[in-house]
Design an enzyme around this catalytic site. Sequence first.
Site, PDB file in Angstrom:
ATOM      1  N   HIS A   1     -11.183  -5.822  10.402  1.00 15.31           N
ATOM      2  CA  HIS A   1     -10.965  -7.272  10.345  1.00 15.31           C
ATOM      3  C   HIS A   1     -11.107  -7.942  11.709  1.00 15.31           C
ATOM      4  CE1 HIS A   1      -9.814  -7.121   6.183  1.00 15.31           C
ATOM      5  NE2 HIS A   1      -8.784  -6.326   6.413  1.00 15.31           N
TER       6      HIS A   1
ATOM      7  N   ASP B   1     -13.228   0.209   2.286  1.00 18.04           N
ATOM      8  CA  ASP B   1     -11.856  -0.271   2.230  1.00 18.04           C
ATOM      9  C   ASP B   1     -11.738  -1.299   1.101  1.00 18.04           C
ATOM     10  OD1 ASP B   1      -9.282  -0.454   4.227  1.00 18.04           O
ATOM     11  OD2 ASP B   1      -9.661  -2.397   3.283  1.00 18.04           O
TER      12      ASP B   1
ATOM     13  N   HIS C   1     -10.324  -4.145   1.191  1.00 16.29           N
ATOM     14  CA  HIS C   1     -10.472  -5.496   1.716  1.00 16.29           C
ATOM     15  C   HIS C   1     -11.802  -5.647   2.450  1.00 16.29           C
ATOM     16  CE1 HIS C   1      -6.108  -4.577   1.545  1.00 16.29           C
ATOM     17  NE2 HIS C   1      -6.070  -5.781   0.991  1.00 16.29           N
TER      18      HIS C   1
ATOM     19  N   ASP D   1      -6.807   2.083   0.268  1.00 21.08           N
ATOM     20  CA  ASP D   1      -6.126   1.009  -0.450  1.00 21.08           C
ATOM     21  C   ASP D   1      -6.851   0.664  -1.750  1.00 21.08           C
ATOM     22  OD1 ASP D   1      -8.168   0.140   1.194  1.00 21.08           O
ATOM     23  OD2 ASP D   1      -7.002  -1.429   2.174  1.00 21.08           O
TER      24      ASP D   1
END
Length: 355
Positions: A169, A205, A207, A295
Amino acid sequence: MEAASVVPVVASDAHLAHSGLTEVVAGRTVPCYESPERAEAILAALQADGRFSIRSPDDHGSAPILAVHDAELIEVLENAWPLAAAAGHQGPLIPDTFLLSAYPGPMPTALPRGGLERLGAFCFDTATPIVGGSYAAARAAVDVALTAAQQVVDGAPLAYGLCRPPGHHAARRMYGGYCFFNNAAIVAEWLRRARFERVAILDIDYHHGNGTQQLFWERGDVLYVSLHADPEHGYPYFSGRVAETGGGPGEGATVNIPLPPGTELARYAEALDAALRRIDAFAPDAPLVVSLGFDTHVADPIGGFSLQTPDYVRLGDRIGHGRRGVVVVQEGGYAVEVLGESAVGFLGGLATSLG
């Protein structure tokens, strides 16, 4: 795997001081999902398995970080805690005021000199606290990732960087999403500058890696392919749509594959196969860089997919076929109880398919 094909794993205990963390979710202060227990659970499982060789990272200095991130971001992250602590601040640093683009408009904007006050000009959320050990942990995570990459460049078919904090991120002058420096992007740029012409990053991932996308948006020599939650439903919400394909020389070198809530193995594997075909068409000459998140697991407290622990063996096997080498960089995954077995399964399946 035979003894000769033991997988090198790079890990550092510097992350242990990035602890005592809280985050603000929907106005509530809660214990941070990104905790030291995550990396420790994975490390313990790899140590117990016997197919993995654990080593400490080498110091790569600041040059690889500066190749990706703005120098001012590094300075802010390094000095935020000492400055705030000297001013008497206690507890994790989380900005409460953010410098959004709408704030200055046509007006000039100057940043304050304070440790806490400046953070809102570089952070994009309330989930990325800074404590006394955060900067050292972030720097160590970069070294972990780069040392894993060096292992593959030196001939290992696969190496795993157990990075904490994660990185995908983090953008050029922005941190957030538990991430301070973009470990995978730093590896990709390091590979590109080392001797390779074309580098591919596969992000699995849950996200979307908004930071990685931003960093390579106008680059045609680095392909970024991401499987992630549909931004209509999943953090970071403002990026990751199919229409985001890159700009300028990078048009077509960003590939987003958003997936709906509840995605199970069959749907995920189909999307992964499409991602791998896109990578094959790009024909990278460098080792594949994988941003790995667990995740996507059905048990994850902040995810929304339905993958099961045994599924990661199959995903690792799919990714490994036909690769020149793979550098795996750990990103998210917050169901501590399933992380170790999931990591052993994924890396084992990947190593087997690489031969």
